[in-house]
Design a protein around this motif. Structure first.
Motif, PDB file in Angstrom:
ATOM      1  N   ILE A  87      52.758  28.972  41.435  1.00  0.00           N
ATOM      2  CA  ILE A  87      51.455  29.731  41.017  1.00  0.00           C
ATOM      3  C   ILE A  87      51.313  29.607  39.552  1.00  0.00           C
ATOM      4  CG2 ILE A  87      52.454  31.997  40.770  1.00  0.00           C
ATOM      5  CD1 ILE A  87      49.965  33.368  41.982  1.00  0.00           C
ATOM      6  N   LYS A 128      45.800  29.387  50.140  1.00  0.00           N
ATOM      7  CA  LYS A 128      46.732  30.317  49.521  1.00  0.00           C
ATOM      8  C   LYS A 128      47.084  31.666  50.370  1.00  0.00           C
ATOM      9  CE  LYS A 128      47.005  33.230  45.432  1.00  0.00           C
ATOM     10  NZ  LYS A 128      46.217  33.656  44.290  1.00  0.00           N
ATOM     11  N   LEU A 173      50.702  32.602  52.068  1.00  0.00           N
ATOM     12  CA  LEU A 173      51.360  33.861  51.816  1.00  0.00           C
ATOM     13  C   LEU A 173      51.789  34.768  52.884  1.00  0.00           C
ATOM     14  CD1 LEU A 173      49.486  34.976  48.758  1.00  0.00           C
ATOM     15  CD2 LEU A 173      51.731  34.271  48.541  1.00  0.00           C
ATOM     16  N   VAL A 206      52.396  37.424  45.923  1.00  0.00           N
ATOM     17  CA  VAL A 206      52.106  36.562  44.907  1.00  0.00           C
ATOM     18  C   VAL A 206      53.192  36.496  43.909  1.00  0.00           C
ATOM     19  CG1 VAL A 206      50.595  36.073  42.992  1.00  0.00           C
ATOM     20  CG2 VAL A 206      49.590  36.666  45.217  1.00  0.00           C
ATOM     21  N   VAL A 242      47.384  28.423  43.303  1.00  0.00           N
ATOM     22  CA  VAL A 242      48.541  27.931  43.899  1.00  0.00           C
ATOM     23  C   VAL A 242      48.597  26.454  43.981  1.00  0.00           C
ATOM     24  CG1 VAL A 242      50.262  27.830  45.674  1.00  0.00           C
ATOM     25  CG2 VAL A 242      49.324  30.100  44.975  1.00  0.00           C
TER      26      VAL A 242
END
Length: 211
Positions: free
Chosen positions: A209, A157, A161, A168, A191
């Motif tokens: 998410i 995750k 990102l 997020v 996620v």
């Protein structure tokens, strides 16, 4: 007269299907599931659990493939509407076995008091999910219109990102009550990677998410 389906009476046939879906669900969540159990035939099911299996005998205990200490129970209570007493028994059983996760598969539902007991367990570090038999008669992830869902680790995750310079809050969402989210056992903040077939690119990948 009860109709015999695949060598099993209707109730046993239902539980054969429900338990098999549970095993597949655990496998897709990363738990170790015996291949023989996954491939069990109706005849083998009857030989192991009997003509009229007790739901308690169908209990499953599995461990994560990457962490044997991360275990989960799957309980099948007998009551149509499950009250507080079975929840207390399961809680004690989990405590004795040092297991902090469980799935309860009920015939119809939990009573309001039982739901409160489940919430109280969560405050003590236990995570208990529940499904109805009817929700597990088929494996929803095997439907041709349902794309592949892969739950990302916390590290994956973070890498996602960073790679796309996202916050997020910028990720599309999947509700925690979504059937696929429940099937995969998603927690808020996790996620999931969704892979769909694409005629042009071969496959189309998106991320959501859980909220």
């Amino acid at each position: 007269m009860n109709q015999i389906v695949g060598g099993l009476n209707p109730e046993a046939s239902k539980m054969f299907r429900v338990r098999k879906t549970c095993l597949k669900m655990l496998s897709k969540r990363g738990y170790v599931v015996d291949e023989n159990a996954l491939q069990m035939s109706t005849d083998q099911f009857r030989d192991k659990f009997g003509e009229t299996p007790s739901r308690d005998s169908l209990t499953i205990l599995a461990e994560k493939s990457d962490d044997p200490t991360d275990q989960i129970f799957v309980f099948f209570p007998e009551d149509e509407k499950v009250g507080v007493n079975p929840i207390k028994i399961y809680c004690q059983r989990m405590k004795t076995a040092n297991v902090y996760r469980a799935i309860i598969v009920v015939k119809i539902n939990l009573t309001p008091f039982a739901r409160t007991a489940v919430k109280e367990m969560s405050l003590r570090g236990y995570r208990v999910e529940y499904f109805r038999d009817a929700e597990l008669l088929v494996d929803i992830t095997e439907h041709k219109l349902v794309p592949e869902h892969i739950v990302l680790t916390d590290q994956q995750k973070l890498e996602l990102l960073e790679r796309y310079r996202l916050k997020v809050s910028q990720l599309p969402r999947i509700q925690i009550a979504d059937p696929i989210a429940r099937y995969m056992g998603l927690r808020q903040g996790q996620v999931v990677k969704i892979v769909r077939p694409s005629e042009t690119a071969g496959r189309y990948v998106t991320y959501r998410i859980c909220v």
